[in-house]
Design a protein around this motif. Structure first.
Motif, short mmCIF file in Angstrom:
data_model
loop_
_atom_site.label_atom_id
_atom_site.label_comp_id
_atom_site.label_asym_id
_atom_site.label_seq_id
_atom_site.Cartn_x
_atom_site.Cartn_y
_atom_site.Cartn_z
N ILE A 138 0.74 2.98 6.87
CA ILE A 138 0.36 1.92 5.86
C ILE A 138 -0.88 2.46 4.91
CG2 ILE A 138 -0.74 0.09 5.78
CD1 ILE A 138 1.09 -1.06 8.29
N ILE A 139 -1.88 2.95 5.39
CA ILE A 139 -2.58 2.88 4.65
C ILE A 139 -2.37 4.00 3.70
CG2 ILE A 139 -5.08 4.55 4.43
CD1 ILE A 139 -5.85 1.98 5.90
N GLU A 149 0.54 4.29 1.82
CA GLU A 149 1.34 3.32 1.24
C GLU A 149 0.35 3.00 0.38
OE1 GLU A 149 4.32 1.62 3.30
OE2 GLU A 149 5.08 2.53 3.86
N VAL A 150 -0.58 2.09 0.65
CA VAL A 150 -1.62 1.74 0.14
C VAL A 150 -2.43 2.15 -0.67
CG1 VAL A 150 -3.92 0.62 -0.12
CG2 VAL A 150 -1.83 -0.50 1.82
N SER A 192 0.00 3.59 -3.58
CA SER A 192 -0.23 2.48 -4.15
C SER A 192 -0.35 1.74 -5.84
CB SER A 192 0.38 0.53 -3.87
OG SER A 192 -0.44 0.10 -2.67
N PRO A 249 2.96 -5.49 9.17
CA PRO A 249 2.52 -4.67 8.30
C PRO A 249 2.67 -4.97 6.95
CG PRO A 249 5.30 -3.96 8.72
CD PRO A 249 4.95 -5.19 9.95
N GLU A 250 3.11 -6.54 6.48
CA GLU A 250 3.10 -6.72 5.11
C GLU A 250 1.42 -7.30 5.11
OE1 GLU A 250 5.23 -8.99 7.79
OE2 GLU A 250 4.99 -7.27 7.25
N GLN A 261 -1.14 -4.46 4.78
CA GLN A 261 -1.16 -4.41 3.66
C GLN A 261 -2.19 -4.94 3.29
OE1 GLN A 261 3.29 -3.30 2.33
NE2 GLN A 261 3.25 -1.75 3.63
N GLN A 262 -1.57 -6.45 3.25
CA GLN A 262 -2.45 -6.99 1.84
C GLN A 262 -4.28 -6.65 2.50
OE1 GLN A 262 -1.53 -11.04 3.42
NE2 GLN A 262 0.64 -10.91 2.68
N THR A 270 -5.30 -3.41 1.06
CA THR A 270 -5.04 -3.45 0.09
C THR A 270 -6.77 -4.31 -0.42
OG1 THR A 270 -2.98 -3.06 -0.67
CG2 THR A 270 -4.39 -4.16 -2.03
N CYS A 279 -8.70 -12.08 5.29
CA CYS A 279 -8.10 -10.58 6.07
C CYS A 279 -8.96 -10.48 7.22
CB CYS A 279 -9.51 -9.53 5.46
SG CYS A 279 -9.07 -9.14 3.47
#
Length: 223
Positions: free
Chosen positions: A68-69, A71-72, A75, A98-99, A102-103, A106, A171
């Motif tokens: 996940i890290i 991917e962020v 992105s 996971p979404e 990611q928020q 990010t 968060c």
């Protein structure tokens, strides 16, 4: 949550009843406005909490925090160093939506990048343990004054200081709904570290999950 909603509704009902008798009183009107504004804020926070819980219950799965890290980082397309040396051979597997994670990452990463500025640096350190995985986002920006540091996780914060402020309340809600913690360490003139700790999936549980997935795939191919 239902109990909280009943209490808020009861409070509004009482205000409505008293308004019939005291509605013309300016002092009462001022008091009513404060009560209504406070109740709306509490109900909005409650609805966000319920909505978040519903979304997560529908999409929870075992995920790799390091994936996940990455991917962020890919992105946001910013120069960020990711240090996995402290992860060793321990996979950062967590049970999560996971979404939502990611928020969180990010938001934290973009805030750190803004705090660091053009000439600053941002790094991510991921450390694994028997019970948890810890992700630290570190920037060498101007840091955050102690008085602001104490209120960063309060709701309805809209002013950024040192690159932080917007989204941290959300968060915190997400991380805590994953049974994790989020902390901020900062010194004025030295930079800021945002630390997110999440419980890892137990090895036995992960083996069971893998077994279930394998059985499902076998049945699918057999069908």
């Amino acid at each position: 949550c239902l109990h909280d909603l009943k209490n808020l509704t009861a409070g509004l009902s009482l205000v409505a009843q008293n308004a019939i008798v005291h509605g013309h009183d300016p002092t009462f009107q001022q008091s009513v406005m404060k009560t209504v504004v406070g109740t709306v804020r509490k109900m909005t926070a409650l609805m966000e909490k319920l909505s978040l819980k519903t979304r997560q219950e529908a999409s929870w799965q075992t995920v790799d925090v390091t994936a996940i890290i990455r991917e962020v980082v890919d992105s946001v397309k910013l120069p960020v160093r990711v240090d996995l040396s402290r992860l060793a051979d321990r996979p950062g597997l967590v049970h999560a939506a996971p979404e939502e994670l990611q928020q969180v990452f990010t938001n934290v990463l973009l805030n750190a990048r803004q705090a660091a500025g053009e000439g600053g640096t941002v790094s991510i350190q991921i450390e694994g343990g028997d019970r948890s995985v810890r992700v630290q986002v570190v920037d060498n920006g101007p840091g955050i004054p102690p008085d602001r540091l104490r209120t960063l996780f309060h709701p309805f914060q809209t002013t950024k200081v040192g690159g932080l402020g917007i989204g941290l309340y959300q968060c915190k809600q997400i991380v805590e709904s994953h049974q994790g913690t989020i902390h901020i360490l900062s010194r004025v003139g030295e930079g800021t570290t945002v630390c997110v700790t999440l419980p890892v999936v137990d090895g036995a549980i992960e083996r069971d999950l893998s077994s279930v997935r394998e059985q499902h795939e076998e049945m699918h191919h057999a069908g």
